[in-house]
Design an enzyme around this catalytic site. Structure first.
Site, PDB file in Angstrom:
ATOM      1  N   LYS A   1     -10.459   6.172  -5.797  1.00  0.00           N
ATOM      2  CA  LYS A   1      -9.427   6.455  -4.803  1.00  0.00           C
ATOM      3  C   LYS A   1      -8.112   6.784  -5.505  1.00  0.00           C
ATOM      4  O   LYS A   1      -7.815   6.216  -6.571  1.00  0.00           O
ATOM      5  CB  LYS A   1      -9.290   5.232  -3.901  1.00  0.00           C
ATOM      6  CG  LYS A   1      -8.485   5.442  -2.643  1.00  0.00           C
ATOM      7  CD  LYS A   1      -8.563   4.207  -1.740  1.00  0.00           C
ATOM      8  CE  LYS A   1      -7.710   4.324  -0.505  1.00  0.00           C
ATOM      9  NZ  LYS A   1      -7.867   3.175   0.410  1.00  0.00           N
TER      10      LYS A   1
ATOM     11  N   SER B   1      -8.789   4.236   5.126  1.00  0.00           N
ATOM     12  CA  SER B   1      -8.110   5.241   4.345  1.00  0.00           C
ATOM     13  C   SER B   1      -8.918   5.763   3.160  1.00  0.00           C
ATOM     14  O   SER B   1      -8.575   6.786   2.587  1.00  0.00           O
ATOM     15  CB  SER B   1      -6.791   4.683   3.821  1.00  0.00           C
ATOM     16  OG  SER B   1      -7.036   3.566   2.972  1.00  0.00           O
TER      17      SER B   1
ATOM     18  N   SER C   1     -10.185  -0.373   5.125  1.00  0.00           N
ATOM     19  CA  SER C   1     -10.257   0.961   4.527  1.00  0.00           C
ATOM     20  C   SER C   1     -11.444   1.235   3.623  1.00  0.00           C
ATOM     21  O   SER C   1     -11.648   2.381   3.224  1.00  0.00           O
ATOM     22  CB  SER C   1      -8.979   1.256   3.757  1.00  0.00           C
ATOM     23  OG  SER C   1      -7.995   1.662   4.652  1.00  0.00           O
TER      24      SER C   1
HETATM   25  N1  GLN Z   1      -6.626   1.524   9.019  1.00  0.00           N
HETATM   26  C1  GLN Z   1      -5.845   0.418   8.561  1.00  0.00           C
HETATM   27  C2  GLN Z   1      -4.395   0.794   8.497  1.00  0.00           C
HETATM   28  O1  GLN Z   1      -4.099   1.860   8.860  1.00  0.00           O
HETATM   29  C3  GLN Z   1      -6.377  -0.075   7.267  1.00  0.00           C
HETATM   30  C4  GLN Z   1      -5.801   0.525   6.062  1.00  0.00           C
HETATM   31  C5  GLN Z   1      -6.364  -0.013   4.789  1.00  0.00           C
HETATM   32  O2  GLN Z   1      -7.261  -0.858   4.794  1.00  0.00           O
HETATM   33  N2  GLN Z   1      -5.807   0.431   3.677  1.00  0.00           N
HETATM   34  O3  GLN Z   1      -3.575   0.028   8.107  1.00  0.00           O
END
Ligand code: GLN
Length: 474
Positions: free
Chosen positions: A78, A153, A177
């Site tokens: 990532k 994400s 994410s």
């Molecule tokens: N979808 C969640 C957010 O927008 C999780 C993001 C993540 O785990 N980095 O915060």
């Protein structure tokens, strides 16, 4: 041609050892797939120029009989995980031009294990989002249906593995994410116990919530990667010691708790049906399914959406055009800050910085931040109580719906946040959680993957792997 579709880390390792193919040939196969599919999927932001050299070095070691199971295995990472000497940008314009000056601990460990890094995977900017639509470099498409999101994400990491553009990937999970994109793309995704894996060299989003973890094709592969990257680290004082892991044996019969009250409203019917079928599968493995109560779990999402932006607002303060990445100059230092941050952060980053600053500000701190911290403790206590009553793992769907259409939720942040309803609790409590593929939901013309989530007590990833492997076999 190597059959990448059915390849797992374990199988690739056997083939490499036997000399059926070399690490170089394996890497070449992945590079060919990337060239073919990445322009459409946008899973990678960058493919590294030295992949074949890395593979060559792995082949040397294999020839000399050295190395473990990850030697020569091609990974996607990532874009918020630092690799020394390479660009890292968290898919944000504000980090344009930034080159990492050191290796994240997870990268150091994977390098020592001989893994190959294929490239940087796309993501929501600074890991804020559930669809990769918040990337400054375009959305990542779901390989199962290119009109849909790959999740987020870590959407790029998930799409890369699902489309055979990498054998495995690293993601980060602050509120789901890793697990949510894994679920949307038909993969296994693990969010380890808070502190199991070092966060050194991970760009911080919510420091009390973040964990790095694997996205992989099987539970066994996720376990291999987890074992390679975990461990106490003097560079991250929140990492937990090995002793935490010297635990009891696995139970003969698993008791799986189901928080029924939490599974109603807003959850897609196909998801609920699939979840019930998953519970039946577990019963077939000899597990007992037990209804449980987690009275405060309904506050998870509001608690998360207060604590997380509070931490973001302070973590992102370091991006000001002075120390890292890009800068837009103004007439004086204050203008430099305002122009750089105002113009180079995306909309969602700005929204969260503003919310976070608000909940931490004098006069509102007690009403929002402090209360959220107090409720966080109540939620964690609910889980402790359930585990103390003899439940070994807690099951829910991973997501309330299958992958949604690109653009479907972009105009309504609340709808987007609701996609995290089942995943944020594990970050709030710090408990380990895994998403395992549980079949498909039929859409109009495509089969969309769904995920089954299990959460276990602290430092009991072994329970998740054990149940996960049984689940996978049925
Ligand atoms: N979808 C969640 C957010 O927008 C999780 C993001 C993540 O785990 N980095 O915060």
């Amino acid at each position: 041609m190597i059959d990448l579709k059915t390849l797992t880390i374990r199988k690739a390792h056997e083939h490499l050892k036997k000399g059926d193919f070399s690490a170089r040939e394996l890497a070449e196969n992945y590079l060919a797939e990337i060239e073919k599919k990445n322009p459409e999927l946008n899973a990678y932001l960058e493919v590294f120029g030295d992949v074949l050299e890395q593979a060559g070095a792995a082949d040397e070691k294999i020839k000399n009989g050295g190395g473990g199971v990850l030697l020569g295995i091609p990974f996607a990472t990532k874009d918020n995980i630092l690799i020394k000497g390479r660009r890292a940008g968290a898919a944000s314009k504000i980090l344009e031009g930034y080159v990492a000056t050191y290796d994240a601990t997870v990268i150091k460990k994977l390098k020592e294990a001989g893994a190959i890094f294929l490239g940087r995977a796309n993501m929501d900017e600074f890991a804020m989002g559930s669809s990769t639509e918040n990337s400054s470099y375009g959305v990542t498409k779901n390989p199962h249906d290119e009109t849909r999101v790959a999740g987020g994400s870590s959407g790029g990491s998930a799409a890369a593995v699902a489309a055979d553009l990498a054998l495995a990937a690293l993601g980060s999970d602050t509120g789901g994410s890793i697990r949510q994109p894994a679920s949307f793309c038909g993969l296994v995704g693990l969010k380890p116990t808070y502190g199991a894996v070092s966060r050194f060299g991970l760009m911080a989003m919510g420091s009390s919530l973040d964990q790095i973890g694997p996205l992989a094709k099987t539970v066994g592969d996720a376990e291999i990667i987890f074992n390679a990257i975990r461990g106490q680290d003097s560079m991250d004082s929140t990492t937990i010691s090995e002793k935490t892991y010297s635990v009891e044996n696995l139970p003969k019969k698993f008791v799986i708790g189901v928080p029924r009250d939490f599974l109603g409203e807003g959850v897609d019917k196909k998801v609920l049906e699939n979840f019930e079928a998953g519970l039946k599968k577990l019963q077939q493995t000899g597990a007992e399914i037990r209804d449980i109560e987690l009275p405060n779990i309904k506050y998870s999402l509001p608690v998360y959406y207060i604590i997380m932006p509070a931490e973001i607002s302070s973590n992102l303060a370091r991006f000001d055009g002075v120390k890292f990445g890009a800068k837009i100059s103004g007439a004086n230092l204050l203008e430099d800050y305002m122009k750089t941050r105002g113009q180079l952060f995306g909309k969602e980053a700005c929204r969260r910085i503003i919310i976070g600053t608000y909940v931490l500000s004098a006069g509102y701190y007690d009403a929002y931040y402090n209360r959220a911290v107090a409720v966080r403790k109540l939620i964690a206590d609910d889980f402790k109580k359930v585990f103390a009553s003899g439940v070994h793992a807690i099951a829910t769907p991973t997501t309330p719906s299958p992958a949604f259409k690109i653009g479907e939720k972009t105009s309504d942040p609340l709808q987007m946040y609701l996609a995290d309803i089942f995943t944020v609790t594990a970050n709030i409590t710090g408990l380990p959680a895994i998403s395992i593929p549980s079949g498909f939901a039929a859409s109009v013309d495509k089969q969309l993957p769904l995920g089954f989530q299990l959460q276990a007590p602290r430092a009991r990833e072994d329970i998740l792997f054990e149940i996960g492997k049984k689940f996978e076999k049925i």
